[in-house]
Scaffold this motif. Structure first.
Motif, PDB file in Angstrom:
ATOM      1  N   ILE A   4       0.848  -1.187   0.000  1.00 50.46           N
ATOM      2  CA  ILE A   4       0.000   0.000   0.000  1.00 50.46           C
ATOM      3  C   ILE A   4       0.888   1.242   0.000  1.00 50.46           C
ATOM      4  O   ILE A   4       1.904   1.294   0.697  1.00 50.46           O
ATOM      5  N   ASN A   5       0.503   2.238  -0.793  1.00 54.74           N
ATOM      6  CA  ASN A   5       1.338   3.433  -0.949  1.00 54.74           C
ATOM      7  C   ASN A   5       1.683   4.097   0.375  1.00 54.74           C
ATOM      8  O   ASN A   5       2.851   4.348   0.683  1.00 54.74           O
ATOM      9  N   ASN A   6       0.658   4.387   1.145  1.00 56.29           N
ATOM     10  CA  ASN A   6       0.856   5.127   2.394  1.00 56.29           C
ATOM     11  C   ASN A   6       0.085   4.472   3.530  1.00 56.29           C
ATOM     12  O   ASN A   6      -1.097   4.134   3.373  1.00 56.29           O
ATOM     13  N   VAL A   7       0.761   4.293   4.649  1.00 55.67           N
ATOM     14  CA  VAL A   7       0.110   3.777   5.856  1.00 55.67           C
ATOM     15  C   VAL A   7       0.332   4.779   6.980  1.00 55.67           C
ATOM     16  O   VAL A   7       1.460   5.243   7.205  1.00 55.67           O
ATOM     17  N   ASP A 117      -3.897  -6.515  -5.437  1.00 62.56           N
ATOM     18  CA  ASP A 117      -4.127  -5.127  -5.024  1.00 62.56           C
ATOM     19  C   ASP A 117      -5.258  -5.003  -4.013  1.00 62.56           C
ATOM     20  O   ASP A 117      -5.599  -3.895  -3.586  1.00 62.56           O
ATOM     21  N   ASP A 118      -5.859  -6.123  -3.639  1.00 63.23           N
ATOM     22  CA  ASP A 118      -7.007  -6.097  -2.734  1.00 63.23           C
ATOM     23  C   ASP A 118      -6.563  -6.270  -1.280  1.00 63.23           C
ATOM     24  O   ASP A 118      -5.613  -6.995  -0.988  1.00 63.23           O
ATOM     25  N   LEU A 119      -7.299  -5.604  -0.383  1.00 63.40           N
ATOM     26  CA  LEU A 119      -7.035  -5.694   1.055  1.00 63.40           C
ATOM     27  C   LEU A 119      -8.222  -6.371   1.727  1.00 63.40           C
ATOM     28  O   LEU A 119      -9.378  -5.986   1.513  1.00 63.40           O
ATOM     29  N   TYR A 120      -7.933  -7.382   2.537  1.00 63.58           N
ATOM     30  CA  TYR A 120      -8.971  -8.094   3.284  1.00 63.58           C
ATOM     31  C   TYR A 120      -8.699  -7.950   4.783  1.00 63.58           C
ATOM     32  O   TYR A 120      -7.554  -7.988   5.226  1.00 63.58           O
ATOM     33  N   ALA A 121      -9.781  -7.799   5.528  1.00 59.04           N
ATOM     34  CA  ALA A 121      -9.671  -7.649   6.984  1.00 59.04           C
ATOM     35  C   ALA A 121     -10.567  -8.670   7.668  1.00 59.04           C
ATOM     36  O   ALA A 121     -11.759  -8.779   7.363  1.00 59.04           O
TER      37      ALA A 121
END
Length: 311
Positions: A4-7, A117-121
């Motif tokens: 991810i670009n920015n955290v 590119d997907d984020l899972y929580a």
């Protein structure tokens, strides 16, 4: 798998920065830490940049900084992840940020995962009785992270990252603290303890807690409890309650003394690597979860065990 670009990370409790930054480093290219106490700068050396929220007073509330925080995020391009400690204040700030930034929000997250590119929580649901898995579909994601999800990184950056002061942007409806009253509170974080002794309704009197503390000292362990001990009898602080709406253990050992083992409690205790139970009721549900079980009276077992450990 791209990062991810920015955290961005923020916590109203300084001791949570270590695991938040560990997660940020694993998931992100550029890591920013936001603090609202200049003394916390020593806790965020793993960040690439640090932002100090100005305007803090003893009566200021974390939630009032949502507009200030959002002004920083709006300057970013690309995918952005905001990691907050899953405290009451953290969740309050997260809710306001998600509205201001029109972003997805997932609370009490126990697992973050990238798939392409997907984020899972993955997060707790129904008070911890179940877990849900969500796909984040917005460019900005707001996550409140449960304690102990990430192991703190070894210190590799001795230099203090650059510090930028951020002017306070008052919200339209500011929360004001009119009065503060001191109370006795515990600073314990059972979610980080390696050894935990839990006490349940098998303990007959508050005075008998001393034998449990003696055992904890011999075992180098923290002491937790079931909900009735904390919220019914008020024998222990709320921070020591293990269960559905309390602490989720990640300990190496959980020694349950006189704990019946109802599902509401074991949601919190079942994360321990090894569970040892002592209960005089051979049919107690706790034995279904225990790796080792002893049918016996804790008033006989605890003093003997303490004596053996002190030898």
């Amino acid at each position: 798998m791209g990062k991810i670009n920015n955290v961005w990370v923020f916590s109203d409790s300084a001791d949570r920065y270590a695991d938040l930054l560990a997660g940020a480093r694993q998931l992100g290219e550029h890591v920013n830490a936001v603090i609202w106490d200049e003394r916390d700068v020593t806790e965020v050396k793993q960040a690439d940049a640090v932002y100090l929220l100005c305007g803090k007073t003893d009566k200021q509330r974390v939630e009032n900084y949502a507009e200030t925080f959002a002004s920083l995020i709006r300057k970013e391009d690309g995918k952005t992840l905001i990691l907050l400690a899953a405290t009451r204040r953290g969740k309050g700030l997260a809710a306001k940020l998600s509205v201001l930034l029109q972003s997805a929000l997932v609370n009490d997250v126990t697992l973050l995962e990238r798939n392409g590119d997907d984020l899972y929580a993955e997060h707790r649901m129904y008070g911890g009785l179940a877990f849900g898995r969500e796909k984040v579909n917005t460019a900005v994601a707001v996550i409140t992270l449960a304690s102990g999800v990430y192991e703190p990184l070894a210190e590799v950056n001795a230099a203090t990252p650059p510090l930028t002061q951020v002017d306070y942007i008052p919200p339209a409806n500011e929360m004001l603290c009119r009065e503060r009253r001191s109370k006795t509170a515990s600073n314990v974080d059972l979610g980080k303890a390696r050894r935990v002794i839990g006490i349940g309704r098998g303990l007959l009197a508050k005075e008998d807690l001393q034998m449990v503390w003696d055992l904890a000292s011999a075992l180098d362990a923290e002491v937790g409890c079931s909900r009735p001990i904390a919220e019914g009898e008020h024998w222990m602080d709320r921070e020591r309650y293990v269960g559905v709406s309390g602490v989720l253990l990640k300990s190496d050992i959980y020694l349950a003394l006189g704990v019946s083992g109802q599902i509401q409690h074991m949601v919190g205790g079942n994360g321990a690597k090894t569970i040892i139970a002592v209960n005089k009721d051979k049919n107690a549900p706790i034995f279904q979860y225990a790796d080792y079980g002893l049918v016996g009276d804790i008033y006989k077992v605890v003093p003997l065990l303490t004596e053996l450990l002190k030898r």
